[in-house]
Motif scaffolding. Structure first.
Motif, PDB file in Angstrom:
ATOM      1  N   HIS A  67       0.812  -1.219   0.000  1.00 20.76           N
ATOM      2  CA  HIS A  67       0.000   0.000   0.000  1.00 20.76           C
ATOM      3  C   HIS A  67       0.843   1.265   0.000  1.00 20.76           C
ATOM      4  O   HIS A  67       0.522   2.240  -0.685  1.00 20.76           O
ATOM      5  CB  HIS A  67      -0.941   0.003   1.210  1.00 20.76           C
ATOM      6  N   ARG A  68       1.907   1.277   0.751  1.00 19.76           N
ATOM      7  CA  ARG A  68       2.740   2.486   0.833  1.00 19.76           C
ATOM      8  C   ARG A  68       3.255   2.898  -0.546  1.00 19.76           C
ATOM      9  O   ARG A  68       3.157   4.073  -0.931  1.00 19.76           O
ATOM     10  CB  ARG A  68       3.907   2.251   1.785  1.00 19.76           C
ATOM     11  N   GLN A  69       3.796   1.944  -1.255  1.00 14.87           N
ATOM     12  CA  GLN A  69       4.339   2.238  -2.580  1.00 14.87           C
ATOM     13  C   GLN A  69       3.242   2.720  -3.527  1.00 14.87           C
ATOM     14  O   GLN A  69       3.436   3.674  -4.294  1.00 14.87           O
ATOM     15  CB  GLN A  69       5.018   0.988  -3.145  1.00 14.87           C
ATOM     16  N   VAL A 122     -13.155   1.204   1.431  1.00 14.61           N
ATOM     17  CA  VAL A 122     -11.949   1.198   0.592  1.00 14.61           C
ATOM     18  C   VAL A 122     -12.271   0.615  -0.780  1.00 14.61           C
ATOM     19  O   VAL A 122     -11.845   1.148  -1.815  1.00 14.61           O
ATOM     20  CB  VAL A 122     -10.820   0.390   1.269  1.00 14.61           C
ATOM     21  N   GLU A 123     -13.033  -0.460  -0.798  1.00  9.70           N
ATOM     22  CA  GLU A 123     -13.394  -1.090  -2.074  1.00  9.70           C
ATOM     23  C   GLU A 123     -14.198  -0.145  -2.961  1.00  9.70           C
ATOM     24  O   GLU A 123     -14.055  -0.156  -4.187  1.00  9.70           O
ATOM     25  CB  GLU A 123     -14.191  -2.367  -1.811  1.00  9.70           C
ATOM     26  N   LYS A 124     -15.032   0.675  -2.334  1.00  8.01           N
ATOM     27  CA  LYS A 124     -15.851   1.609  -3.112  1.00  8.01           C
ATOM     28  C   LYS A 124     -14.999   2.723  -3.710  1.00  8.01           C
ATOM     29  O   LYS A 124     -15.178   3.096  -4.875  1.00  8.01           O
ATOM     30  CB  LYS A 124     -16.939   2.208  -2.217  1.00  8.01           C
ATOM     31  N   GLU A 125     -14.050   3.236  -2.929  1.00  7.17           N
ATOM     32  CA  GLU A 125     -13.246   4.371  -3.384  1.00  7.17           C
ATOM     33  C   GLU A 125     -11.999   3.947  -4.154  1.00  7.17           C
ATOM     34  O   GLU A 125     -11.492   4.693  -4.985  1.00  7.17           O
ATOM     35  CB  GLU A 125     -12.833   5.230  -2.176  1.00  7.17           C
ATOM     36  N   GLU A 126     -11.489   2.764  -3.857  1.00  6.43           N
ATOM     37  CA  GLU A 126     -10.292   2.254  -4.533  1.00  6.43           C
ATOM     38  C   GLU A 126     -10.577   0.840  -5.039  1.00  6.43           C
ATOM     39  O   GLU A 126     -10.061  -0.148  -4.505  1.00  6.43           O
ATOM     40  CB  GLU A 126      -9.097   2.252  -3.570  1.00  6.43           C
ATOM     41  N   PRO A 127     -11.414   0.715  -6.060  1.00  5.87           N
ATOM     42  CA  PRO A 127     -11.839  -0.619  -6.516  1.00  5.87           C
ATOM     43  C   PRO A 127     -10.699  -1.496  -7.040  1.00  5.87           C
ATOM     44  O   PRO A 127     -10.841  -2.722  -7.093  1.00  5.87           O
ATOM     45  CB  PRO A 127     -12.851  -0.309  -7.629  1.00  5.87           C
ATOM     46  N   LYS A 128      -9.585  -0.893  -7.413  1.00 11.13           N
ATOM     47  CA  LYS A 128      -8.461  -1.685  -7.928  1.00 11.13           C
ATOM     48  C   LYS A 128      -7.609  -2.297  -6.815  1.00 11.13           C
ATOM     49  O   LYS A 128      -6.778  -3.164  -7.081  1.00 11.13           O
ATOM     50  CB  LYS A 128      -7.574  -0.810  -8.825  1.00 11.13           C
ATOM     51  N   SER A 129      -7.799  -1.846  -5.604  1.00 14.35           N
ATOM     52  CA  SER A 129      -6.990  -2.360  -4.500  1.00 14.35           C
ATOM     53  C   SER A 129      -7.333  -3.823  -4.210  1.00 14.35           C
ATOM     54  O   SER A 129      -8.502  -4.196  -4.103  1.00 14.35           O
ATOM     55  CB  SER A 129      -7.218  -1.522  -3.237  1.00 14.35           C
ATOM     56  N   PHE A 135      -7.458  -9.474   2.599  1.00 17.45           N
ATOM     57  CA  PHE A 135      -7.643  -9.454   4.048  1.00 17.45           C
ATOM     58  C   PHE A 135      -8.807 -10.361   4.448  1.00 17.45           C
ATOM     59  O   PHE A 135      -8.709 -11.120   5.420  1.00 17.45           O
ATOM     60  CB  PHE A 135      -7.902  -8.024   4.521  1.00 17.45           C
ATOM     61  N   ARG A 136      -9.899 -10.286   3.704  1.00 19.73           N
ATOM     62  CA  ARG A 136     -11.061 -11.130   4.017  1.00 19.73           C
ATOM     63  C   ARG A 136     -10.723 -12.614   3.885  1.00 19.73           C
ATOM     64  O   ARG A 136     -11.247 -13.445   4.625  1.00 19.73           O
ATOM     65  CB  ARG A 136     -12.236 -10.775   3.108  1.00 19.73           C
ATOM     66  N   MET A 181      -8.587   9.917   0.209  1.00 19.08           N
ATOM     67  CA  MET A 181      -7.603   9.957   1.290  1.00 19.08           C
ATOM     68  C   MET A 181      -8.102   9.197   2.516  1.00 19.08           C
ATOM     69  O   MET A 181      -7.321   8.557   3.226  1.00 19.08           O
ATOM     70  CB  MET A 181      -7.286  11.407   1.655  1.00 19.08           C
ATOM     71  N   THR A 182      -9.392   9.256   2.750  1.00 16.90           N
ATOM     72  CA  THR A 182      -9.973   8.492   3.856  1.00 16.90           C
ATOM     73  C   THR A 182      -9.802   6.996   3.624  1.00 16.90           C
ATOM     74  O   THR A 182      -9.456   6.240   4.545  1.00 16.90           O
ATOM     75  CB  THR A 182     -11.463   8.833   4.025  1.00 16.90           C
ATOM     76  N   ALA A 183     -10.040   6.566   2.389  1.00 17.88           N
ATOM     77  CA  ALA A 183      -9.876   5.148   2.056  1.00 17.88           C
ATOM     78  C   ALA A 183      -8.433   4.699   2.287  1.00 17.88           C
ATOM     79  O   ALA A 183      -8.178   3.633   2.868  1.00 17.88           O
ATOM     80  CB  ALA A 183     -10.288   4.904   0.606  1.00 17.88           C
ATOM     81  N   HIS A 184      -7.496   5.512   1.853  1.00 20.39           N
ATOM     82  CA  HIS A 184      -6.083   5.172   2.053  1.00 20.39           C
ATOM     83  C   HIS A 184      -5.711   5.215   3.535  1.00 20.39           C
ATOM     84  O   HIS A 184      -4.882   4.422   4.002  1.00 20.39           O
ATOM     85  CB  HIS A 184      -5.193   6.125   1.258  1.00 20.39           C
TER      86      HIS A 184
END
Length: 225
Positions: A67-69, A122-129, A135-136, A181-184
């Protein structure tokens, strides 16, 4: 003139007297608790299997490590800026001191369903993550290993539908940049939570092992004549 038999018995008696006067010493071949040159303790320490819970936490953290990168490549700002974002209803951290092992495990267990719900944002705002789905995949096994390590296992139920919806509504914003930014920040906080819990549990485990080792008193056995 003394006979040869008498001379033999006199020599035997003198030898026995000398042996009785000699200081006690371990007999060659006697059993000892830690013979010189024995490295079995060191070998045990090297070969001791890793704690299953710690091992799994490392696997999960390895997934989040990317995630950091990804964040710095996308936004070109320092990763730790995400710590400044205020996210309501975050689970309490795992403190490094003043907590028993049981309390640390309970704190970790309580945090999992909250982060599971937050990852939907996070999935909603960053769907590619890939982090939420990965994690699930490990969350159920993580719960099993936590409860398996607890002396008094407890059941932590997932958030209800209404609780989850309220949690996600509290995060919503009309500002697209703020939402991203909240998602991250959720991913940042998840990583911090897991790292703190892993380190605190590992520290307690090592302390417990150290105390157990100190309690073992070396014993040397001798043959008695």
């Amino acid at each position: 003139m003394p006979s040869r038999l008498n001379v033999f018995w006199l020599c035997a008696a003198a030898l026995a007297a000398l042996l009785r006067c000699a200081p006690a010493a371990p007999v060659d071949g006697a059993f000892t608790d830690n013979p010189a040159g024995d490295t079995s303790g060191e070998e045990w320490e090297t070969e001791r299997p890793a704690d299953p819970l710690i091992a799994l936490l490392k696997v999960v953290l390895e997934v989040i490590k990317t995630h950091r990168q990804e964040f710095e490549a996308e936004f070109h700002i320092r990763y730790d800026v995400l710590a400044q974002y205020n996210i309501p209803s975050l689970p309490a951290d795992c403190p490094s001191t003043n907590f028993s092992m049981e309390a640390l495990l309970h704190r970790l267990l309580q945090g999992l369903p909250v982060y599971t719900a937050l990852l939907k944002y996070v999935e909603k705002e960053e769907p590619k993550s890939q982090i939420p789905s990965r994690f699930r995949q490990n969350s159920e096994l993580l719960k099993q290993r936590i409860t398996g390590k607890m002396r008094h296992a407890v059941q932590v139920t997932p958030l209800t539908s209404s609780q989850e919806q309220q949690l996600l509504r509290d995060l919503d914003s009309s500002d697209t940049f703020h939402r991203k930014m909240t998602a991250h920040s959720i991913l940042y906080q998840l990583r911090s939570f897991l790292v703190d819990c892993k380190n605190a549990i590992n520290k307690k485990e090592k302390l417990r092992e150290s105390r157990a080792n100190r309690a073992m008193t070396p014993v040397t056995l001798y043959y008695q004549s």
